[in-house]
Design an enzyme around this catalytic site. Structure first.
Site, short mmCIF file in Angstrom:
data_model
loop_
_atom_site.label_atom_id
_atom_site.label_comp_id
_atom_site.label_asym_id
_atom_site.label_seq_id
_atom_site.Cartn_x
_atom_site.Cartn_y
_atom_site.Cartn_z
N GLY A 131 49.15 40.21 36.09
CA GLY A 131 48.92 41.55 36.63
C GLY A 131 49.10 41.60 38.13
O GLY A 131 49.34 40.57 38.79
N SER A 132 48.95 42.81 38.68
CA SER A 132 49.21 42.98 40.11
C SER A 132 48.15 42.29 40.98
O SER A 132 48.46 41.80 42.07
CB SER A 132 49.29 44.48 40.45
OG SER A 132 48.11 45.14 40.05
N LYS A 151 40.81 44.13 28.91
CA LYS A 151 42.04 43.59 29.47
C LYS A 151 43.22 43.93 28.55
O LYS A 151 43.04 44.34 27.43
CB LYS A 151 41.93 42.06 29.61
CG LYS A 151 40.95 41.66 30.70
CD LYS A 151 40.89 40.14 30.91
CE LYS A 151 42.22 39.47 31.03
NZ LYS A 151 43.11 40.06 32.04
N GLY A 152 44.41 43.73 29.09
CA GLY A 152 45.60 43.95 28.28
C GLY A 152 46.47 45.09 28.74
O GLY A 152 47.47 45.43 28.10
N LYS A 193 37.42 49.40 39.20
CA LYS A 193 37.43 48.87 37.83
C LYS A 193 36.02 48.68 37.28
O LYS A 193 35.85 48.43 36.08
CB LYS A 193 38.15 47.51 37.80
CG LYS A 193 39.55 47.51 38.41
CD LYS A 193 40.59 47.68 37.36
CE LYS A 193 42.02 47.55 37.85
NZ LYS A 193 42.47 46.20 38.05
N GLY A 201 48.50 45.02 30.97
CA GLY A 201 49.83 44.44 31.16
C GLY A 201 50.39 43.81 29.89
O GLY A 201 51.49 43.26 29.90
N GLU A 248 45.98 35.50 27.58
CA GLU A 248 44.85 35.54 28.53
C GLU A 248 43.56 35.14 27.83
O GLU A 248 42.75 34.39 28.38
CB GLU A 248 44.72 36.94 29.12
CG GLU A 248 45.88 37.30 30.04
CD GLU A 248 45.86 38.74 30.52
OE1 GLU A 248 46.52 39.02 31.52
OE2 GLU A 248 45.21 39.60 29.88
N ASP A 250 41.76 35.59 36.56
CA ASP A 250 42.51 36.71 35.99
C ASP A 250 41.89 38.04 36.43
O ASP A 250 40.72 38.08 36.85
CB ASP A 250 42.51 36.61 34.45
CG ASP A 250 43.63 37.43 33.82
OD1 ASP A 250 44.36 38.13 34.54
OD2 ASP A 250 43.77 37.36 32.58
N GLY A 251 42.66 39.10 36.32
CA GLY A 251 42.18 40.44 36.62
C GLY A 251 41.62 41.10 35.38
O GLY A 251 41.41 40.46 34.35
C1 5RP Z 1 47.17 42.05 31.77
C2 5RP Z 1 45.77 42.27 32.19
C3 5RP Z 1 45.51 42.53 33.64
O1 5RP Z 1 44.56 41.60 34.07
C4 5RP Z 1 44.98 43.90 33.82
O2 5RP Z 1 45.87 44.82 33.24
C5 5RP Z 1 44.76 44.23 35.30
O3 5RP Z 1 45.98 44.43 35.91
P1 5RP Z 1 46.12 44.79 37.45
O4 5RP Z 1 45.62 43.60 38.20
O5 5RP Z 1 47.59 45.02 37.62
O6 5RP Z 1 45.31 46.02 37.73
O7 5RP Z 1 44.86 42.25 31.42
O8 5RP Z 1 47.28 41.91 30.38
#
Ligand code: 5RP
Length: 218
Positions: free
Chosen positions: A29-30, A94-95, A121, A97, A103, A81-82
């Site tokens: 993710g970003s 999550k998910g 968030k 992305g 993950e 992870d985000g």
């Molecule tokens: C990807 C995820 C990411 O962690 C989630 O979508 C957060 O994304 P971002 O950091 O771009 O806001 O679960 O599958």
């Protein structure tokens, strides 16, 4: 501070948790992209790096960082992870992305799971962000019908195929008041590969970036 700057601040805060000789898991993710970019000067300290998606693997390799397979490394020491949503109990959705299955595997195999988010968030109750569920393609409509019975409004994420060759349903209108219970229940539907609720294995540490700096919830 913009949301993007907050994501970067959360990512940089996670760099402090890296120790010499560990096996590191990298999410997707970003927000994680900021973490990957900051990893460049630390990769040589690590024993191995495992990635949760093709996108993150490409980004790591473009920086000259070698990526190992989880099957070869065994359990990982630290997973970063985000998330799309997080509660103060460290339950996550999550998910967004689409990388939720790998993950969740990395989160499950990690000794320590650090989740990095911006303060937008943080929620009291999960479910405003549509819940991603990865499904086997042939089961897509069947699973969608079961989710309607469970009170959700599923939408097929069209023109998207996961790294595992599967499809994603995004579920609106779920009020996730008991995340561990709903995760377990939705996991029972045949054809579901992974539910985007991360509550059976929540994050160990939540690093939340806001205007006043980083808030840590353990
Ligand atoms: C990807 C995820 C990411 O962690 C989630 O979508 C957060 O994304 P971002 O950091 O771009 O806001 O679960 O599958």
């Amino acid at each position: 501070m913009t949301q993007s700057t907050k994501k970067q601040q959360a990512a940089l805060a996670a760099i402090n948790y890296i120790r010499d000789g560990i096996t590191l898991g990298v999410g997707t993710g970003s927000t994680v992209n900021f973490f990957i970019d900051a990893l460049e000067g630390h990769a040589q300290r690590l024993d191995a790096i495992v990635s949760s998606s093709k996108d993150s693997t490409t980004r790591l390799e473009n920086l000259g960082i070698r990526v190992s397979e989880l099957a070869d490394t065994g359990d990982i020491d630290l997973y970063v992870d985000g998330a799309d949503e997080a509660t103060k109990h460290r339950y996550l959705v999550k998910g967004g992305g689409g990388a939720l299955t790998r993950e969740k595997i990395l989160a499950g195999s990690s000794r320590s799971f650090i989740c990095i988010v911006d303060d937008l968030k943080l929620v009291n109750v999960l479910g405003k962000f549509p819940l991603p569920i990865e499904v086997i393609p042939m089961a897509r409509s069947y699973v969608a019908r079961q989710l309607v019975k469970a009170g959700g409004q599923p939408t097929w994420r069209e023109n998207f195929v996961t790294d595992n060759g599967n499809h994603i349903l995004d579920i609106r209108s779920l009020n996730i008041t008991n995340p561990p219970e709903l995760e377990k229940r939705l996991n029972q539907i045949p054809g579901v590969v992974t539910v985007g609720i991360f509550a059976q294995r929540p994050a160990d540490v939540l690093l939340i970036a806001g205007d006043d700096g980083i808030r840590t919830i353990k």
